[in-house]
Write a protein that holds these residues in place. Structure first.
Motif, PDB file in Angstrom:
ATOM      1  N   ILE A  33       0.843  -1.190   0.000  1.00  0.00           N
ATOM      2  CA  ILE A  33       0.000   0.000   0.000  1.00  0.00           C
ATOM      3  C   ILE A  33       0.882   1.244   0.000  1.00  0.00           C
ATOM      4  O   ILE A  33       1.782   1.394   0.825  1.00  0.00           O
ATOM      5  CB  ILE A  33      -0.928   0.010   1.223  1.00  0.00           C
ATOM      6  CG1 ILE A  33      -1.808  -1.248   1.222  1.00  0.00           C
ATOM      7  CG2 ILE A  33      -1.796   1.269   1.235  1.00  0.00           C
ATOM      8  CD1 ILE A  33      -2.527  -1.495   2.534  1.00  0.00           C
ATOM      9  N   ARG A  34       0.622   2.140  -0.959  1.00  0.00           N
ATOM     10  CA  ARG A  34       1.406   3.356  -1.110  1.00  0.00           C
ATOM     11  C   ARG A  34       0.504   4.576  -0.977  1.00  0.00           C
ATOM     12  O   ARG A  34      -0.676   4.520  -1.321  1.00  0.00           O
ATOM     13  CB  ARG A  34       2.099   3.372  -2.473  1.00  0.00           C
ATOM     14  CG  ARG A  34       3.090   2.227  -2.683  1.00  0.00           C
ATOM     15  CD  ARG A  34       3.395   2.070  -4.160  1.00  0.00           C
ATOM     16  NE  ARG A  34       4.487   1.161  -4.432  1.00  0.00           N
ATOM     17  CZ  ARG A  34       4.391  -0.156  -4.483  1.00  0.00           C
ATOM     18  NH1 ARG A  34       3.222  -0.744  -4.255  1.00  0.00           N
ATOM     19  NH2 ARG A  34       5.456  -0.907  -4.765  1.00  0.00           N
ATOM     20  N   GLY A  35       1.073   5.660  -0.514  1.00  0.00           N
ATOM     21  CA  GLY A  35       0.333   6.902  -0.501  1.00  0.00           C
ATOM     22  C   GLY A  35      -0.109   7.262  -1.906  1.00  0.00           C
ATOM     23  O   GLY A  35       0.683   7.188  -2.844  1.00  0.00           O
ATOM     24  N   GLU A  38      -5.278   5.565  -3.601  1.00  0.00           N
ATOM     25  CA  GLU A  38      -6.715   5.800  -3.785  1.00  0.00           C
ATOM     26  C   GLU A  38      -7.044   6.208  -5.221  1.00  0.00           C
ATOM     27  O   GLU A  38      -8.191   6.105  -5.666  1.00  0.00           O
ATOM     28  CB  GLU A  38      -7.220   6.865  -2.810  1.00  0.00           C
ATOM     29  CG  GLU A  38      -6.570   8.227  -2.944  1.00  0.00           C
ATOM     30  CD  GLU A  38      -5.314   8.391  -2.102  1.00  0.00           C
ATOM     31  OE1 GLU A  38      -4.897   9.544  -1.899  1.00  0.00           O
ATOM     32  OE2 GLU A  38      -4.750   7.369  -1.641  1.00  0.00           O
ATOM     33  N   ASP A  53     -11.352   8.640   5.065  1.00  0.00           N
ATOM     34  CA  ASP A  53      -9.988   8.513   5.574  1.00  0.00           C
ATOM     35  C   ASP A  53      -9.038   8.140   4.438  1.00  0.00           C
ATOM     36  O   ASP A  53      -9.237   7.132   3.755  1.00  0.00           O
ATOM     37  CB  ASP A  53      -9.953   7.443   6.665  1.00  0.00           C
ATOM     38  CG  ASP A  53      -8.565   7.265   7.251  1.00  0.00           C
ATOM     39  OD1 ASP A  53      -8.142   8.128   8.017  1.00  0.00           O
ATOM     40  OD2 ASP A  53      -7.910   6.261   6.901  1.00  0.00           O
ATOM     41  N   ARG A  54      -8.015   8.952   4.246  1.00  0.00           N
ATOM     42  CA  ARG A  54      -7.116   8.755   3.105  1.00  0.00           C
ATOM     43  C   ARG A  54      -6.377   7.420   3.181  1.00  0.00           C
ATOM     44  O   ARG A  54      -6.194   6.741   2.177  1.00  0.00           O
ATOM     45  CB  ARG A  54      -6.117   9.909   3.023  1.00  0.00           C
ATOM     46  CG  ARG A  54      -5.167   9.814   1.823  1.00  0.00           C
ATOM     47  CD  ARG A  54      -4.262  11.024   1.744  1.00  0.00           C
ATOM     48  NE  ARG A  54      -5.028  12.215   1.402  1.00  0.00           N
ATOM     49  CZ  ARG A  54      -5.279  12.586   0.136  1.00  0.00           C
ATOM     50  NH1 ARG A  54      -4.836  11.856  -0.878  1.00  0.00           N
ATOM     51  NH2 ARG A  54      -5.967  13.679  -0.102  1.00  0.00           N
ATOM     52  N   LYS A  55      -5.962   7.040   4.388  1.00  0.00           N
ATOM     53  CA  LYS A  55      -5.235   5.778   4.531  1.00  0.00           C
ATOM     54  C   LYS A  55      -6.118   4.593   4.170  1.00  0.00           C
ATOM     55  O   LYS A  55      -5.676   3.658   3.492  1.00  0.00           O
ATOM     56  CB  LYS A  55      -4.726   5.649   5.971  1.00  0.00           C
ATOM     57  CG  LYS A  55      -3.787   4.479   6.188  1.00  0.00           C
ATOM     58  CD  LYS A  55      -3.213   4.502   7.596  1.00  0.00           C
ATOM     59  CE  LYS A  55      -2.226   3.357   7.793  1.00  0.00           C
ATOM     60  NZ  LYS A  55      -1.642   3.370   9.170  1.00  0.00           N
ATOM     61  N   ALA A  56      -7.369   4.618   4.618  1.00  0.00           N
ATOM     62  CA  ALA A  56      -8.299   3.539   4.299  1.00  0.00           C
ATOM     63  C   ALA A  56      -8.585   3.490   2.808  1.00  0.00           C
ATOM     64  O   ALA A  56      -8.678   2.410   2.207  1.00  0.00           O
ATOM     65  CB  ALA A  56      -9.593   3.710   5.086  1.00  0.00           C
ATOM     66  N   ALA A  58      -6.545   4.519   0.461  1.00  0.00           N
ATOM     67  CA  ALA A  58      -5.332   4.033  -0.200  1.00  0.00           C
ATOM     68  C   ALA A  58      -5.274   2.512  -0.159  1.00  0.00           C
ATOM     69  O   ALA A  58      -4.919   1.858  -1.152  1.00  0.00           O
ATOM     70  CB  ALA A  58      -4.092   4.635   0.448  1.00  0.00           C
ATOM     71  N   ALA A  59      -5.651   1.931   0.992  1.00  0.00           N
ATOM     72  CA  ALA A  59      -5.671   0.468   1.107  1.00  0.00           C
ATOM     73  C   ALA A  59      -6.697  -0.130   0.157  1.00  0.00           C
ATOM     74  O   ALA A  59      -6.431  -1.136  -0.518  1.00  0.00           O
ATOM     75  CB  ALA A  59      -5.973   0.068   2.545  1.00  0.00           C
ATOM     76  N   GLU A 103      -1.891  -3.328   7.538  1.00  0.00           N
ATOM     77  CA  GLU A 103      -1.389  -1.960   7.519  1.00  0.00           C
ATOM     78  C   GLU A 103      -0.449  -1.693   6.350  1.00  0.00           C
ATOM     79  O   GLU A 103      -0.270  -0.547   5.944  1.00  0.00           O
ATOM     80  CB  GLU A 103      -0.661  -1.655   8.835  1.00  0.00           C
ATOM     81  CG  GLU A 103      -1.569  -1.573  10.050  1.00  0.00           C
ATOM     82  CD  GLU A 103      -2.525  -0.396   9.971  1.00  0.00           C
ATOM     83  OE1 GLU A 103      -2.083   0.707   9.600  1.00  0.00           O
ATOM     84  OE2 GLU A 103      -3.719  -0.588  10.280  1.00  0.00           O
ATOM     85  N   GLU A 104       0.159  -2.742   5.777  1.00  0.00           N
ATOM     86  CA  GLU A 104       1.191  -2.549   4.765  1.00  0.00           C
ATOM     87  C   GLU A 104       0.861  -3.146   3.406  1.00  0.00           C
ATOM     88  O   GLU A 104       1.277  -2.605   2.378  1.00  0.00           O
ATOM     89  CB  GLU A 104       2.514  -3.155   5.245  1.00  0.00           C
ATOM     90  CG  GLU A 104       3.073  -2.513   6.493  1.00  0.00           C
ATOM     91  CD  GLU A 104       4.360  -3.158   6.940  1.00  0.00           C
ATOM     92  OE1 GLU A 104       4.678  -4.272   6.468  1.00  0.00           O
ATOM     93  OE2 GLU A 104       5.064  -2.558   7.775  1.00  0.00           O
TER      94      GLU A 104
END
Length: 215
Positions: A33-35, A38, A53-56, A58-59, A103-104
């Motif tokens: 998973i990279r920034g 999304e 949520d940006r992290k979610a 992105a995943a 997470e990764e």
């Protein structure tokens, strides 16, 4: 077959491990998973996800990027895999699949529905022991860890039950708790409280991975 990860050796190792777990005809893949991942969400997919949520996102984008490539291999071009009302992916007719991430890493598995693969579930977890408070919830008297301790064995069991739930839900439409699922890690078999029986394949290296499917 597994799709080629972008660059990191860990992606390749996880992709190959996941590929080895699956039956013939199942396509699998992995992506770190990279920034900015999304951006790989198609507009309809993005609209089907409530989270901002940006992290979610992105995943989810990393998982959908894998799925889009796997679907192209099945001659399903530019198909949006929407998030359903209960959170599970909505697959095109005749297709079964599953997406997971920690997470990764994001992983996915996709296949044409057939008598040998009527549904599939996948999960990925970090190579860490399951915390004691979760063990009491996840591990039941019906589960069999074989020679594994309750730390890593519990984490494998957690992943296996997540995969079983994802594989059984499209067939039965039932929300399951951990004690609704029994898993024998040694024999690679699982059963749900509704009587559904599945095959489960797990590995702890290079990442904890679990794949469940209905033959």
């Amino acid at each position: 077959m597994a799709i080629q990860p972008d660059s990191a050796p860990s992606e390749l190792a996880v992709a190959e491990a996941l590929k080895a777990l699956g039956p013939p005809g199942l396509l699998t893949g992995c992506r770190r998973i990279r920034g900015g991942d999304e951006q790989f969400l198609l507009p309809a997919e993005r609209d089907s996800m409530a989270t901002r949520d940006r992290k979610a996102r992105a995943a989810s984008g990393a998982g959908r990027r894998i799925v889009h490539e796997l679907l192209r291999r099945l001659r399903c071009e530019d198909v949006a895999v929407l998030r359903g009302p209960l959170g599970s992916p909505m697959w095109p007719p005749g297709i079964v699949g599953s997406i997971a991430h920690d997470e990764e890493l994001a992983v996915a598995a996709v296949a044409m529905r057939s008598p040998s693969v009527r549904s599939v579930g996948v999960d990925v977890e970090p190579m860490l022991p399951l915390p004691p408070d979760l063990r009491a919830v996840v591990i039941t008297s019906h589960d069999r860890l074989g020679n594994l301790d309750q730390g890593i064995g519990g984490r494998l069991l957690f992943a296996a039950k997540e995969a079983v739930y994802k594989a059984s839900f499209p067939l039965d439409g039932r929300m399951l708790e951990f004690d609704d699922i029994s898993v024998d890690l040694k024999s690679g078999e699982a059963a749900t409280s509704s009587g559904r029986r599945l095959l489960v394949r797990c590995t702890a290296r290079p990442r904890i991975l679990a794949l469940a499917y209905t033959p």
